[in-house]
Design a protein around this motif. Structure first.
Motif, PDB file in Angstrom:
ATOM      1  N   ALA A 157       0.658  -0.987   0.131  1.00 23.84           N
ATOM      2  CA  ALA A 157       0.001   0.017  -0.012  1.00 23.84           C
ATOM      3  C   ALA A 157       1.012   1.290   0.087  1.00 23.84           C
ATOM      4  CB  ALA A 157      -0.975  -0.083   1.204  1.00 23.84           C
ATOM      5  N   HIS A 158       0.394   2.388  -0.192  1.00 23.11           N
ATOM      6  CA  HIS A 158       0.973   3.604  -0.402  1.00 23.11           C
ATOM      7  C   HIS A 158       0.169   4.602   0.509  1.00 23.11           C
ATOM      8  CE1 HIS A 158       3.529   2.613  -4.127  1.00 23.11           C
ATOM      9  NE2 HIS A 158       2.565   1.752  -4.205  1.00 23.11           N
ATOM     10  N   TYR A 159       0.529   4.859   1.713  1.00 21.87           N
ATOM     11  CA  TYR A 159      -0.339   5.561   2.428  1.00 21.87           C
ATOM     12  C   TYR A 159      -0.398   6.962   2.153  1.00 21.87           C
ATOM     13  CZ  TYR A 159       2.892   8.603   5.347  1.00 21.87           C
ATOM     14  OH  TYR A 159       3.712   9.496   5.799  1.00 21.87           O
ATOM     15  N   PRO A 160       1.019   7.524   1.577  1.00 21.44           N
ATOM     16  CA  PRO A 160       0.481   9.113   1.031  1.00 21.44           C
ATOM     17  C   PRO A 160      -0.313   9.031   0.034  1.00 21.44           C
ATOM     18  CG  PRO A 160       3.096   8.098   1.059  1.00 21.44           C
ATOM     19  CD  PRO A 160       2.240   6.987   1.283  1.00 21.44           C
ATOM     20  N   GLN A 161      -0.722   7.890  -0.609  1.00 19.47           N
ATOM     21  CA  GLN A 161      -1.858   8.414  -1.860  1.00 19.47           C
ATOM     22  C   GLN A 161      -3.452   8.215  -1.344  1.00 19.47           C
ATOM     23  OE1 GLN A 161      -0.828   5.413  -4.801  1.00 19.47           O
ATOM     24  NE2 GLN A 161       1.489   6.021  -4.878  1.00 19.47           N
ATOM     25  N   THR A 162      -3.509   8.251   0.005  1.00 21.95           N
ATOM     26  CA  THR A 162      -4.865   8.199   0.615  1.00 21.95           C
ATOM     27  C   THR A 162      -5.561   9.205  -0.123  1.00 21.95           C
ATOM     28  OG1 THR A 162      -4.269   7.392   2.595  1.00 21.95           O
ATOM     29  CG2 THR A 162      -6.042   8.370   2.877  1.00 21.95           C
ATOM     30  N   SER A 221       6.956  -5.198 -13.146  1.00 25.85           N
ATOM     31  CA  SER A 221       6.195  -5.759 -14.406  1.00 25.85           C
ATOM     32  C   SER A 221       4.395  -5.446 -14.358  1.00 25.85           C
ATOM     33  CB  SER A 221       6.272  -7.219 -14.779  1.00 25.85           C
ATOM     34  OG  SER A 221       7.607  -7.304 -15.328  1.00 25.85           O
ATOM     35  N   GLU A 222       4.143  -4.354 -14.007  1.00 30.29           N
ATOM     36  CA  GLU A 222       2.936  -3.916 -13.902  1.00 30.29           C
ATOM     37  C   GLU A 222       2.190  -3.602 -15.331  1.00 30.29           C
ATOM     38  OE1 GLU A 222       2.591  -0.728 -11.033  1.00 30.29           O
ATOM     39  OE2 GLU A 222       0.507  -0.624 -11.106  1.00 30.29           O
ATOM     40  N   GLN A 223       2.757  -2.943 -16.150  1.00 28.99           N
ATOM     41  CA  GLN A 223       2.203  -2.651 -17.465  1.00 28.99           C
ATOM     42  C   GLN A 223       3.183  -2.960 -18.474  1.00 28.99           C
ATOM     43  OE1 GLN A 223       0.003   1.238 -17.424  1.00 28.99           O
ATOM     44  NE2 GLN A 223      -1.584   0.197 -16.277  1.00 28.99           N
ATOM     45  N   THR A 272      -4.091  -3.897  -1.322  1.00 26.06           N
ATOM     46  CA  THR A 272      -4.958  -3.329  -2.142  1.00 26.06           C
ATOM     47  C   THR A 272      -4.309  -2.243  -2.962  1.00 26.06           C
ATOM     48  OG1 THR A 272      -4.487  -1.366  -0.025  1.00 26.06           O
ATOM     49  CG2 THR A 272      -6.483  -3.009   0.198  1.00 26.06           C
ATOM     50  N   ASP A 273      -2.870  -2.118  -2.616  1.00 30.55           N
ATOM     51  CA  ASP A 273      -2.313  -0.896  -3.552  1.00 30.55           C
ATOM     52  C   ASP A 273      -2.921   0.395  -3.419  1.00 30.55           C
ATOM     53  OD1 ASP A 273       0.021   0.097  -5.096  1.00 30.55           O
ATOM     54  OD2 ASP A 273      -1.189  -0.469  -6.927  1.00 30.55           O
ATOM     55  N   THR A 274      -3.308   0.631  -2.459  1.00 30.16           N
ATOM     56  CA  THR A 274      -3.851   2.227  -2.242  1.00 30.16           C
ATOM     57  C   THR A 274      -2.881   2.981  -2.510  1.00 30.16           C
ATOM     58  OG1 THR A 274      -5.153   1.454  -0.136  1.00 30.16           O
ATOM     59  CG2 THR A 274      -4.598   3.869  -0.423  1.00 30.16           C
ATOM     60  N   PRO A 305      13.089   0.731  -3.304  1.00 28.38           N
ATOM     61  CA  PRO A 305      13.152   1.488  -4.317  1.00 28.38           C
ATOM     62  C   PRO A 305      11.925   1.591  -5.086  1.00 28.38           C
ATOM     63  CG  PRO A 305      14.290  -1.027  -4.508  1.00 28.38           C
ATOM     64  CD  PRO A 305      13.763  -0.636  -3.078  1.00 28.38           C
ATOM     65  N   ARG A 306      11.497   2.489  -5.659  1.00 28.70           N
ATOM     66  CA  ARG A 306       9.998   2.563  -6.077  1.00 28.70           C
ATOM     67  C   ARG A 306       9.972   1.825  -7.093  1.00 28.70           C
ATOM     68  NH1 ARG A 306       6.566   7.270  -5.883  1.00 28.70           N
ATOM     69  NH2 ARG A 306       4.533   6.547  -6.035  1.00 28.70           N
ATOM     70  N   PHE A 307      10.707   1.712  -8.321  1.00 25.35           N
ATOM     71  CA  PHE A 307      10.709   0.875  -9.291  1.00 25.35           C
ATOM     72  C   PHE A 307      11.846   1.147 -10.139  1.00 25.35           C
ATOM     73  CE2 PHE A 307       7.287   2.385 -12.767  1.00 25.35           C
ATOM     74  CZ  PHE A 307       7.658   3.625 -12.457  1.00 25.35           C
TER      75      PHE A 307
HETATM   76  N1  GUN Z   1       4.892   1.942  -9.859  1.00 22.70           N
HETATM   77  C1  GUN Z   1       5.670   2.838  -9.566  1.00 22.70           C
HETATM   78  N2  GUN Z   1       5.067   3.414  -8.381  1.00 22.70           N
HETATM   79  C2  GUN Z   1       3.654   3.160  -8.308  1.00 22.70           C
HETATM   80  C3  GUN Z   1       2.762   3.510  -7.478  1.00 22.70           C
HETATM   81  O1  GUN Z   1       2.783   4.448  -6.662  1.00 22.70           O
HETATM   82  N3  GUN Z   1       1.596   2.780  -7.599  1.00 22.70           N
HETATM   83  C4  GUN Z   1       1.488   1.700  -8.704  1.00 22.70           C
HETATM   84  N4  GUN Z   1       0.400   0.986  -8.625  1.00 22.70           N
HETATM   85  N5  GUN Z   1       2.437   1.507  -9.102  1.00 22.70           N
HETATM   86  C5  GUN Z   1       3.482   2.062  -9.549  1.00 22.70           C
END
Ligand code: GUN
Ligand code: ZN
Length: 450
Positions: free
Chosen positions: A97-102, A253-255, A340-342, A222-224
């Motif tokens: 989850a990313h609490y800062p994205q609430t 490998s999200e998109q 959740t990936d909030t 590391p974010r990505f």
């Molecule tokens: N990939 C890099 N950062 C993020 C993020 O904050 N959310 C999602 N869903 N994917 C990411």
């Protein structure tokens, strides 16, 4: 039938804590817990349901579980909290989850990179303000608790203040929680970039400050790969090697266009996973969010390493990322978890997240059993976070993070559950249609929160 056992027989039981707090509470209700992984063994062997069960709580820990009447007779001194027909289970564990994205959850109309640039980065820039970070962390943790989530593994922002804010608020609530400073040294706005040196040094300072304090743990973050240079990944890999007790969390490998972008920025890597692997960022305790578009080599390496794929189904549909082959990964021996990936995900609720996991699997031709969904949201996520010896199940010696679920929380759910002939039929309508109204009570470390 659930076995009855006492914590005194359990190697992880802590007698010193019990001496300090002799008060015993016996919570009665239906109980559901797991002895094994329902992706590996038949549900009847993996899950244990007791229609009239009980959980004995002592010193913040689960002291015993079993048949309610047996526990009542064995512990006449205990304060009884009878939850009736409500279902007692471990609290939910949200492993990404990313609490800062609430405050930007459910923002319209973008795919990953545009979504990051349009909504996420401007919001994350606000977390240089420690007061804003504290206020958001508190609000986020209250929302997750309302939804029955007792442990989260959260990204923070690049600002060390955002990490302190999260841990202060989690500690105030007595939560077992994991988080880390998000590191980015390229392809992000100037005010959201750190450097190779500062990302390493800030992460080190923060993990030394917080890891192991009360119930808190640190995840090197590391974010990505697109937002980290190879040098930054190398520095964070070295930090992880020095501190293998910490988790490591990132995105993978999200998109499909993100995969191409990552490879163009890291030409030495054969695939996306290798952008991490080359720098010591693959191993047990690695949590890869999403991991939808994997090659065979990546699947095999994740499995061999004992790393985990964290399924984020509401996010994967909301941002249009794709349909994870969860059952295929589990069959390959990959550890899987649920999250959740909030706020890329569109809900704070692990019930809603289980529903989305069910729907995504259906679109791939598989029907996940309610036991598998529930396991992912509790014990599976706890195992991925290497917390399975502490949370995620009802078992003697584990911490008493529990929820009571109302299986008839709305008229629509109640009329469906009324027809149920077993616990799975009774639970499934709540998984598919339930929300925070289904969460009748939440206990954190044995303490009721409402
Ligand atoms: N990939 C890099 N950062 C993020 C993020 O904050 N959310 C999602 N869903 N994917 C990411
Ligand atoms: Zn994420």
């Amino acid at each position: 039938m659930l076995g009855f056992s006492d914590a005194s027989q359990c190697p992880t039981h802590h007698p010193a804590r019990v001496d300090r707090m002799m008060a015993r509470t016996l919570i009665l209700g239906q109980t559901l817990t797991f002895a094994d992984d329902p992706f590996k063994v038949p549900v009847a062997e993996a899950a244990m349901h007791e229609p009239r069960g009980g959980v004995l709580v002592e010193g913040g820990m689960i002291a015993a579980i079993g048949q309610g009447d047996d526990l009542l007779h064995a512990h006449p001194d205990a304060t009884v909290n009878d939850m009736g027909s409500r279902l007692l289970t471990a609290g939910f564990v949200d492993s990404h989850a990313h609490y800062p994205q609430t405050a930007i959850i459910a923002s319209w109309g973008k795919r990953l990179v545009d979504w990051l640039n349009t909504y996420t980065f401007p919001e994350e820039a606000r977390f240089s303000d420690a007061a804003y970070a504290r206020e958001t962390a508190g609000r986020y943790l209250d929302l997750t608790l309302m939804n029955g989530t007792t442990t989260v593994c959260s990204y923070c922002t690049i600002h060390p203040e955002s990490v302190d804010a999260f841990f202060v608020e989690a500690r105030k609530r007595g939560l077992r929680a994991v988080a880390g400073k998000t590191c980015m040294d390229q392809n992000a706005p100037e005010d959201l970039q750190d450097t190779v040196r500062s990302s390493h040094d800030d992460s080190k300072r923060l993990l030394e400050r917080w890891h192991g304090v009360d119930r808190l743990g640190y995840a090197i973050t590391p974010r990505f790969s697109p937002t980290s240079t190879p040098e930054q990944l190398e520095a964070l890999g070295a930090l992880w090697a020095e501190h293998p007790e910490c988790l490591m969390q990132t995105h993978l490998s999200e998109q499909t266009d993100e995969v191409e972008w990552a490879l163009s920025l890291h030409p030495d890597a054969r695939d996306y996973l290798e952008t991490y692997e080359l720098h010591g960022l693959l191993g047990e305790g690695a949590l890869y969010g999403h991991a939808i578009h994997l090659t065979e080599r990546e699947r095999v390496r994740i499995s061999e390493a004992g790393a985990s794929v964290v399924h984020c189904p509401t996010s994967n549909t909301f941002i249009g990322s794709g349909l994870l082959d969860l059952t295929g990964l589990a069959a390959c021996g990959v550890r899987t978890a649920l999250a959740t990936d909030t706020g890329g995900g569109s809900s704070f609720s692990m019930l809603r997240t289980m529903a989305a996991a069910y729907e995504v699997a259906q679109l791939r031709g598989a029907a996940l059993h309610p036991a598998q969904l529930f396991w992912l949201a509790t014990a599976g996520s706890a195992r991925a976070m290497r917390l399975d010896g502490k949370i995620g199940r009802l078992a003697p010696g584990l911490e008493a993070d529990l929820i009571a679920l109302d299986l008839a929380s709305t008229p629509a759910i109640a009329q469906r559950a009324n027809r149920a002939e077993d616990i799975w039929e009774a639970l499934f309508p709540t998984i598919m249609m339930g929300d925070d109204r289904a969460i009748a009570q939440v206990w954190v470390g044995g303490r009721a929160t409402r």
